[in-house]
Design an enzyme around this catalytic site. Structure first.
Site, PDB file in Angstrom:
ATOM      1  N   LYS A 117       0.810  -1.218   0.000  1.00  0.00           N
ATOM      2  CA  LYS A 117       0.000   0.000   0.000  1.00  0.00           C
ATOM      3  C   LYS A 117       0.842   1.266   0.000  1.00  0.00           C
ATOM      4  CE  LYS A 117      -4.347  -1.713   1.933  1.00  0.00           C
ATOM      5  NZ  LYS A 117      -4.085  -3.132   1.691  1.00  0.00           N
ATOM      6  N   LYS A 159      -4.014   0.481   8.314  1.00  0.00           N
ATOM      7  CA  LYS A 159      -4.157  -0.526   7.260  1.00  0.00           C
ATOM      8  C   LYS A 159      -2.904  -1.391   7.207  1.00  0.00           C
ATOM      9  CE  LYS A 159      -6.822   2.378   4.031  1.00  0.00           C
ATOM     10  NZ  LYS A 159      -6.816   2.905   2.632  1.00  0.00           N
ATOM     11  N   GLY A 165      -8.772  -7.297   1.720  1.00  0.00           N
ATOM     12  CA  GLY A 165      -9.946  -8.015   2.208  1.00  0.00           C
ATOM     13  C   GLY A 165     -10.390  -7.611   3.598  1.00  0.00           C
ATOM     14  N   GLU A 201      -3.698   6.505   7.518  1.00  0.00           N
ATOM     15  CA  GLU A 201      -4.305   7.585   6.752  1.00  0.00           C
ATOM     16  C   GLU A 201      -5.375   8.271   7.587  1.00  0.00           C
ATOM     17  OE1 GLU A 201      -3.994   5.754   2.217  1.00  0.00           O
ATOM     18  OE2 GLU A 201      -5.908   5.759   3.277  1.00  0.00           O
ATOM     19  N   HIS A 209     -17.601   3.824  -1.349  1.00  0.00           N
ATOM     20  CA  HIS A 209     -16.505   3.004  -1.875  1.00  0.00           C
ATOM     21  C   HIS A 209     -16.829   2.699  -3.338  1.00  0.00           C
ATOM     22  CE1 HIS A 209     -13.688  -0.679  -1.138  1.00  0.00           C
ATOM     23  NE2 HIS A 209     -13.592  -0.238  -2.379  1.00  0.00           N
ATOM     24  N   ARG A 293      -6.236  -8.626  -9.489  1.00  0.00           N
ATOM     25  CA  ARG A 293      -6.860  -9.942  -9.710  1.00  0.00           C
ATOM     26  C   ARG A 293      -8.303  -9.746 -10.119  1.00  0.00           C
ATOM     27  NH1 ARG A 293     -10.015  -9.890  -5.241  1.00  0.00           N
ATOM     28  NH2 ARG A 293      -9.208  -8.890  -3.365  1.00  0.00           N
ATOM     29  N   VAL A 296     -14.484 -10.616  -6.649  1.00  0.00           N
ATOM     30  CA  VAL A 296     -15.707 -11.387  -6.372  1.00  0.00           C
ATOM     31  C   VAL A 296     -16.891 -10.773  -7.114  1.00  0.00           C
ATOM     32  CG1 VAL A 296     -17.262 -12.191  -4.558  1.00  0.00           C
ATOM     33  CG2 VAL A 296     -14.819 -12.002  -4.094  1.00  0.00           C
TER      34      VAL A 296
END
Length: 496
Positions: A117, A159, A165, A201, A209, A293, A296
């Site tokens: 990140k 984070k 996830g 952050e 989101h 990737r 879902v």
């Protein structure tokens, strides 16, 4: 184009990948584990690799070296990890490259860059994207965390640097909460990713989101496939997604998709990827992270574009160029995905593993069901609780919502508790119906499940009827024998 493909995953995503690979005339391989010896996904594979050792099988979907070794043994040309931790492990594409096997995804360097990140944040800044104020370096101690927060102020979000996830994330509102939150986030990150480094952050209060789906080839061509709204989430885990987003104007959509494509160009990214943003109440969007990737929630993008994302992920990973331009990608209709998890909504969404006695979804126009289970299947405790994904499409958002509510009312699952009662509550919530919601949606719900107006009375009457039926059985059974107790006799006399 590869002629064979090892699907290094299980459940509904394995079936999703197998369907496209089979349609492309690619021979498919899957792993059979002792824990799921009769798994539904195995029926779709051309060849099954049986794992007799239970110890090996428990870690196979995370063991990059073992997966590549099996691919070499069976002379398989490509490996697709699906989604999950394996797909985010740069070791797998490294080993694939060394073995001459096609990894269906970006190369190891891109996964490392965007999976870290801190690196991803700096790349985004260099690209000209707006980021939330925060740490410039990995946070390795509570003292370093305090120094950064002096600049950002509270609230902040911790984070996991190597995470995803929702693992290793904590929101901190006050100084007295920091130490315990930091320790919990670090421990969770170490357990999940083997890396306890943190990123800090400034926390954006009640954002939306929004994520942009991108697709690029190895020849410098890249397109966006519009956006998805992912604000309905619990503990940073998404539960419901829709495409497009009700929050975006055409102007804002152009800005966000342009930022996503700029990041793709800057990094030389190829294959399928997702650039994620936070959108604050003032309409300012901030780069959050990039997932390297398939997601879902990819089916909602397929529903509004008509593209098979898995097919293009495979084609671009094999080096084929895109055969269409941005102007060729059209957005049509609306789609919403509901993640049906084996969870007890009334017990704080706790997992509810067991045997599925019944699972029946209506044959309804505009409904796509992606599932790795059938009635009689066991929801195993060692894997995640996702049972099925219901993807509902309509000509517009109102039509999709109306259709989704009817589908939820007509869906039947017995044997395990699921998130369907939660989705009924969402579909009745005025905030969701209006499109005016954010990531604090669940926190603002009166109850996480829907209850009809007369549901309590109906349940009480049903219970009373059941009780009376039982007493009737007793009357014609035990009352005719010498074994009838004084209590049964008294109860019968009071009732009748």
């Amino acid at each position: 184009m590869i002629k064979s493909l090892l699907i290094a995953n299980r459940g509904e995503i394995a079936i999703r990948l197998l369907k496209t690979a089979n349609r492309m005339d690619i021979k498919t391989f899957c792993f059979q584990t002792p824990q799921e010896a009769n798994a539904v996904y195995l029926r779709w594979a051309d060849e099954v690799i049986v794992l007799p050792d239970e110890n090996v099988s428990r870690s196979i979907f995370l063991d990059a070296a073992a997966i590549v070794a099996y691919a070499k043994q069976y002379k398989i040309e490509g490996i697709h990890p699906g989604y999950g931790f394996l797909s985010e492990n740069p070791l797998l594409p490294k080993l694939c490259n060394e073995a001459g096997i096609v990894f269906v995804g970006p190369d190891a360097q891109l996964i490392e860059q965007m999976g870290d990140k801190n690196q991803a944040r700096h790349i985004a800044i260099d690209t000209g994207l707006t980021v939330v104020k925060g740490s410039d370096q990995p946070i390795l101690s509570i003292e370093a965390a305090r120094q950064v927060i002096k600049e950002t102020g509270y609230p902040v979000i911790l984070k996991a640097l190597a995470g995803g996830g929702g693992k290793g994330m904590r929101i901190v509102h006050q100084p007295e909460e920091l130490e315990s939150a930091y320790k919990m986030a670090v421990n969770e990150a170490k357990n999940a990713f083997g890396n306890g480094a943190m990123l800090i952050e400034r926390y954006v209060e009640e954002p939306r989101h929004i994520e942009v789906q991108v697709l690029a080839d190895k020849h410098g061509n890249a397109v966006h496939l519009f956006e998805r709204e992912c604000s309905i989430q619990r503990n940073h885990q998404k539960l419901l997604e829709e495409a497009p987003s009700a929050a975006l104007t055409d102007e804002l959509r152009k800005k966000m998709t342009a930022d996503a494509l700029a990041l793709v160009k800057k990094t030389g990214y190829f294959t399928l990827g997702t650039v994620e943003f936070l959108l604050d109440k003032a309409g300012q969007h901030y780069f959050m992270e990039m997932n390297t990737r398939i997601q879902v929630e990819h089916p909602v993008t397929e529903a509004i574009t008509g593209l098979d994302l898995v097919e293009w992920q495979i084609r671009t990973a094999c080096g084929e160029p895109l055969t269409f331009k941005q102007s060729d990608v059209k957005k049509k209709g609306w789609a919403i995905e509901f993640r049906v998890n084996a969870e007890d909504v009334q017990a704080a969404f706790s997992p509810d593993f067991g045997i599925i006695d019944e699972m029946n979804f209506p044959a309804y126009p505009g409904l796509r069901v992606d599932s790795g289970f059938v009635p009689g299947s066991v929801i195993p405790s060692m894997y995640d609780s996702l049972m099925a994904k219901l993807i509902v499409s309509g000509r517009n958002r109102e039509a999709a919502l109306e259709r989704a509510l009817e589908i939820m009312e007509r869906s039947r699952i017995k044997g395990v508790k699921t998130t369907i009662p939660f989705f009924k509550a969402v579909l009745h919530d005025p905030r969701f119906i209006s499109g005016n919601f954010n990531t604090a949606f669940i926190a603002g719900m009166k109850t996480p499940f829907h209850q009809e107006a007369n549901e309590e009375e109906a349940a009480a009457l049903m219970a009373l009827q059941y009780y009376l039926d039982e007493m009737q059985n007793i009357r014609y059974g035990e009352m005719k024998t010498e074994n009838a107790t004084p209590w049964i006799s008294r109860m019968w006399n009071k009732l009748f």
